[in-house]
Design a protein around this motif. Sequence first.
Motif, PDB file in Angstrom:
ATOM      1  N   GLY A 132       0.751  -1.204   0.099  1.00 23.70           N
ATOM      2  CA  GLY A 132       0.138  -0.115   0.195  1.00 23.70           C
ATOM      3  C   GLY A 132       0.784   1.335   0.006  1.00 23.70           C
ATOM      4  O   GLY A 132       0.610   2.311  -0.739  1.00 23.70           O
ATOM      5  N   TRP A 133       1.797   1.274   0.826  1.00 24.91           N
ATOM      6  CA  TRP A 133       2.786   2.428   0.977  1.00 24.91           C
ATOM      7  C   TRP A 133       3.404   2.588  -0.355  1.00 24.91           C
ATOM      8  O   TRP A 133       3.564   3.455  -0.884  1.00 24.91           O
ATOM      9  CB  TRP A 133       3.758   2.232   1.915  1.00 24.91           C
ATOM     10  CG  TRP A 133       3.125   2.671   3.308  1.00 24.91           C
ATOM     11  CD1 TRP A 133       3.053   1.916   4.451  1.00 24.91           C
ATOM     12  CD2 TRP A 133       2.747   3.927   3.571  1.00 24.91           C
ATOM     13  NE1 TRP A 133       2.554   2.597   5.286  1.00 24.91           N
ATOM     14  CE2 TRP A 133       2.359   4.007   5.073  1.00 24.91           C
ATOM     15  CE3 TRP A 133       2.933   5.377   3.064  1.00 24.91           C
ATOM     16  CZ2 TRP A 133       2.058   4.981   5.738  1.00 24.91           C
ATOM     17  CZ3 TRP A 133       2.346   6.468   3.795  1.00 24.91           C
ATOM     18  CH2 TRP A 133       2.098   6.277   5.108  1.00 24.91           C
ATOM     19  N   ASN A 134       3.940   1.500  -0.890  1.00 24.46           N
ATOM     20  CA  ASN A 134       4.701   1.553  -2.242  1.00 24.46           C
ATOM     21  C   ASN A 134       3.783   2.167  -3.413  1.00 24.46           C
ATOM     22  O   ASN A 134       3.765   3.116  -4.377  1.00 24.46           O
ATOM     23  CB  ASN A 134       4.837   0.073  -3.039  1.00 24.46           C
ATOM     24  CG  ASN A 134       5.852  -0.628  -2.304  1.00 24.46           C
ATOM     25  OD1 ASN A 134       6.140  -1.799  -2.354  1.00 24.46           O
ATOM     26  ND2 ASN A 134       6.767   0.135  -1.539  1.00 24.46           N
ATOM     27  N   ARG A 135       2.543   1.850  -3.389  1.00 24.12           N
ATOM     28  CA  ARG A 135       1.426   2.643  -4.384  1.00 24.12           C
ATOM     29  C   ARG A 135       0.996   4.037  -3.938  1.00 24.12           C
ATOM     30  O   ARG A 135       1.071   4.861  -5.190  1.00 24.12           O
ATOM     31  CB  ARG A 135      -0.006   1.529  -4.429  1.00 24.12           C
ATOM     32  CG  ARG A 135       0.343   0.112  -5.017  1.00 24.12           C
ATOM     33  CD  ARG A 135      -0.550  -0.923  -4.532  1.00 24.12           C
ATOM     34  NE  ARG A 135      -0.295  -2.290  -5.481  1.00 24.12           N
ATOM     35  CZ  ARG A 135       0.754  -3.043  -5.162  1.00 24.12           C
ATOM     36  NH1 ARG A 135       1.711  -2.588  -4.416  1.00 24.12           N
ATOM     37  NH2 ARG A 135       0.606  -3.910  -5.945  1.00 24.12           N
ATOM     38  N   LEU A 136       1.104   4.356  -2.714  1.00 24.15           N
ATOM     39  CA  LEU A 136       0.931   5.744  -2.675  1.00 24.15           C
ATOM     40  C   LEU A 136       2.354   6.412  -3.009  1.00 24.15           C
ATOM     41  O   LEU A 136       2.089   7.560  -3.562  1.00 24.15           O
ATOM     42  CB  LEU A 136       0.669   5.827  -1.061  1.00 24.15           C
ATOM     43  CG  LEU A 136      -0.728   5.636  -0.205  1.00 24.15           C
ATOM     44  CD1 LEU A 136      -0.597   5.265   1.202  1.00 24.15           C
ATOM     45  CD2 LEU A 136      -1.732   6.512  -0.693  1.00 24.15           C
ATOM     46  N   ALA A 137       3.403   5.917  -2.620  1.00 25.14           N
ATOM     47  CA  ALA A 137       4.685   6.730  -2.848  1.00 25.14           C
ATOM     48  C   ALA A 137       4.926   6.606  -4.305  1.00 25.14           C
ATOM     49  O   ALA A 137       5.139   7.748  -4.866  1.00 25.14           O
ATOM     50  CB  ALA A 137       5.718   5.849  -2.437  1.00 25.14           C
ATOM     51  N   VAL A 138       4.602   5.648  -5.148  1.00 25.24           N
ATOM     52  CA  VAL A 138       4.746   5.786  -6.809  1.00 25.24           C
ATOM     53  C   VAL A 138       3.495   6.624  -7.317  1.00 25.24           C
ATOM     54  O   VAL A 138       3.972   7.670  -7.976  1.00 25.24           O
ATOM     55  CB  VAL A 138       4.732   4.360  -7.357  1.00 25.24           C
ATOM     56  CG1 VAL A 138       4.650   4.619  -8.811  1.00 25.24           C
ATOM     57  CG2 VAL A 138       5.916   3.685  -6.681  1.00 25.24           C
TER      58      VAL A 138
END
Length: 151
Positions: A132-138
């Motif tokens: 989830g954090w990866n998707r928010l960050a990207v």
Amino acid sequence: MNDRTDVYAVGGALFKAWYDLSIQVEKSGLEKSLLELIKIRASQINGCANCLNMHTSDARKAGETEQRIHLLCAWEEAPCFSPRERAALDWTDHMTQIATKRAPDHVYAALAHEFSAEEQVQLTLAINVINGWNRLAVGFRLYNPALGWAA
């Protein structure tokens, strides 16, 4: 300059709940070193530079070696990971790429051999959180300026 929505500024209660979940998963009882390894691995798969920068730094602070951090991208061939770490990394790979890799019985069997039922849930939630954090960050081009970027 980032021209995308500032999720920290406009996320409100929903974003706070997401952040709070992240903190609770971090406190689940799984080893800090293991959590950092799965965060780095998922972030490699997802191509998240912000999270790779953050979690490689956190892993080093927690005592992880440069060798093991560098070998995560080839963990299947690297002999330096324990059976417990290997089971977690395989589960991370499959959960992160679930649309194509699914969750085969042999991967789950290795997971169940190394992790209690409670730990399996904790690990899977940790994998979900970092994805989830990866998707928010990207998606929103998040960047933690405190970590800096190498020139």
